[in-house]
Design an enzyme around this catalytic site. Structure first.
Site, PDB file in Angstrom:
ATOM      1  N   GLU A  71      14.717  40.823  18.692  1.00  0.00           N
ATOM      2  CA  GLU A  71      13.981  40.465  19.912  1.00  0.00           C
ATOM      3  C   GLU A  71      13.517  38.996  19.822  1.00  0.00           C
ATOM      4  OE1 GLU A  71      13.187  43.017  22.307  1.00  0.00           O
ATOM      5  OE2 GLU A  71      12.178  41.582  23.625  1.00  0.00           O
ATOM      6  N   ASP A 118       6.358  48.020  19.567  1.00  0.00           N
ATOM      7  CA  ASP A 118       7.353  48.723  20.392  1.00  0.00           C
ATOM      8  C   ASP A 118       8.449  49.347  19.530  1.00  0.00           C
ATOM      9  OD1 ASP A 118       5.801  47.597  22.307  1.00  0.00           O
ATOM     10  OD2 ASP A 118       7.290  46.153  23.002  1.00  0.00           O
TER      11      ASP A 118
END
Ligand code: GLA
Length: 396
Positions: A169, A181
């Protein structure tokens, strides 16, 4: 019980069904993995400040079917977007089109660890709404990581897969996200929330008793382009605050170590905006700990009140809300059937999370939907989130 995030067995999860649309992409040697989206009860923007978070995996997930090839080509197919992206193992790079990045970013992490990447086909489908703040990107990353772990017989533990997904990410999506997350997606447990200490990576599963109420998500359908750039700005504002305190307290590493007194003494006189950001984080860090006590005492009313306080802080101090999210929270604020509500995730759009008394759910969804349409001009969707298990293989 606190657990250190070390190796866990990656059992096949036969109780989750493979979606019908994925079946044409499954052959004898295909690996199929599933990784869910997440909610977060409380503890927002605390993960990258070494604080605690309280997320859970939900009943919406991303699924990947990964089939080895004999050449060195990588063929990615998004079933939902009806889009295909092709490259070769030695030409992996960030693409303009965002969805392949969540897969390629993870492949790149395996390559960096020295795994000899072979060609493969991957088909992707998900029922997590995109851009709704339910971490669809983390779900795709974790599903990819789990499938590649099996593909290479890499035997990496789950925490390593989480960290590689987070790196993907950072490097391929450009968001300096914390670990929440990916951790929630990978480590989620049926009917439990995860109390994760983002500093030590110790975690505990807290039973989440949903008798008599439901977790309702109102999706504002807003996705502000500001999202990722402002996220990175908030991170640096927190770091700036820490630097101001550290001049006087060299042992301070992050906002985890900072008191309100230190902020008042060393940040407020220097920079009011940075003070405001840090104040929210320090308050939220402590609020989460008290909220966990509420959970242990079964006091959902007190827990819900803290969710409203979190929203207030996110909106007024941290300034990551938006008029649509504020509207959704204001709508339910004085409703006795709603124990708590707040914006969830990074902000600037996405969903609010609401704890709602079971018998009032249908009426509330209709009421909020109507009010939102009248005031904002378009619909807000509502989802009822159930808490499910984290990432797993459905076929190997
Ligand atoms: C996003 C990030 C997480 C976390 C939340 C805010 O979802 O990916 O790491 O920082 O925002 O709590």
């Amino acid at each position: 019980m606190l657990i250190q995030a070390t190796e866990q067995k990656q059992d096949v999860q036969p109780y989750y069904e493979i979606p019908a649309q994925l079946k044409p992409f499954i052959f004898e040697h295909t690996i199929v993995s599933r990784s869910p989206g997440r909610i977060n009860l409380i503890g927002e923007h605390t993960d990258y400040n070494d604080g605690y978070v309280l997320p859970a995996a939900i009943d919406k997930a991303a699924y990947i079917a990964l089939t080895p090839r004999v050449d060195n080509e990588i063929h990615l197919h998004s079933i939902d977007l009806n889009d295909t992206y092709t490259t070769t193992v030695d030409a992996i790079e960030k693409t303009k089109n965002s969805w392949p990045n969540y897969i390629l970013g993870v492949v790149e992490q395996f390559r960096k660890k020295g795994f000899d990447i072979q060609g493969f086909d991957a088909a992707l489908t998900a029922d997590i709404p995109m851009g709704a703040g339910l971490s669809s990107s983390a779900a795709v990353e974790c599903a990819t990581a789990m499938a590649l772990n099996e593909f290479f017989n890499a035997k990496l533990d789950k925490l390593t897969l989480v960290q590689m997904s987070q790196k993907a990410e950072h490097e391929f999506a450009g968001v300096q996200c914390g670990i929440m997350d990916q951790f929630a997606s990978m480590f989620g447990k049926l009917n439990h929330v995860i109390r994760l200490d983002c500093r030590s990576m110790e975690y505990a599963y807290e039973p989440f008793n949903m008798d008599g109420f439901k977790v309702v998500l109102f999706d504002s359908s807003v996705k502000h382009s500001l999202g990722s750039s402002e996220y990175n700005v908030r991170r640096s504002q927190c770091e700036a605050g820490v630097a101001m305190v550290r001049e006087f307290y060299p042992e301070v590493i992050s906002l985890r170590d900072v008191s309100m007194q230190m902020l008042d003494d060393y940040v407020l006189p220097n920079d009011k905006l940075v003070y405001q950001r840090c104040k929210y984080v320090v308050e939220e860090r402590d609020r989460l700990l008290h909220a966990c006590e509420d959970l242990e005492n079964g006091d959902m009313e007190a827990f819900g009140k803290k969710m409203f306080e979190t929203h207030h802080g996110l909106s007024k101090l941290y300034e990551v809300s938006c008029p649509e999210l504020d509207f959704l929270v204001t709508q339910v604020q004085d409703n006795p059937a709603v124990l708590g509500a707040r914006m969830m995730g990074a902000g600037f759009g996405g969903c609010t999370i609401n704890l709602v008394k079971e018998e009032a759910v249908d009426e509330l969804i209709a009421k909020v939907g109507k009010a939102y349409h009248e005031a904002i001009g378009y619909d807000c969707k509502a989802y009822i989130a159930k808490i499910e298990n984290g990432t797993g293989l459905l076929q190997k």
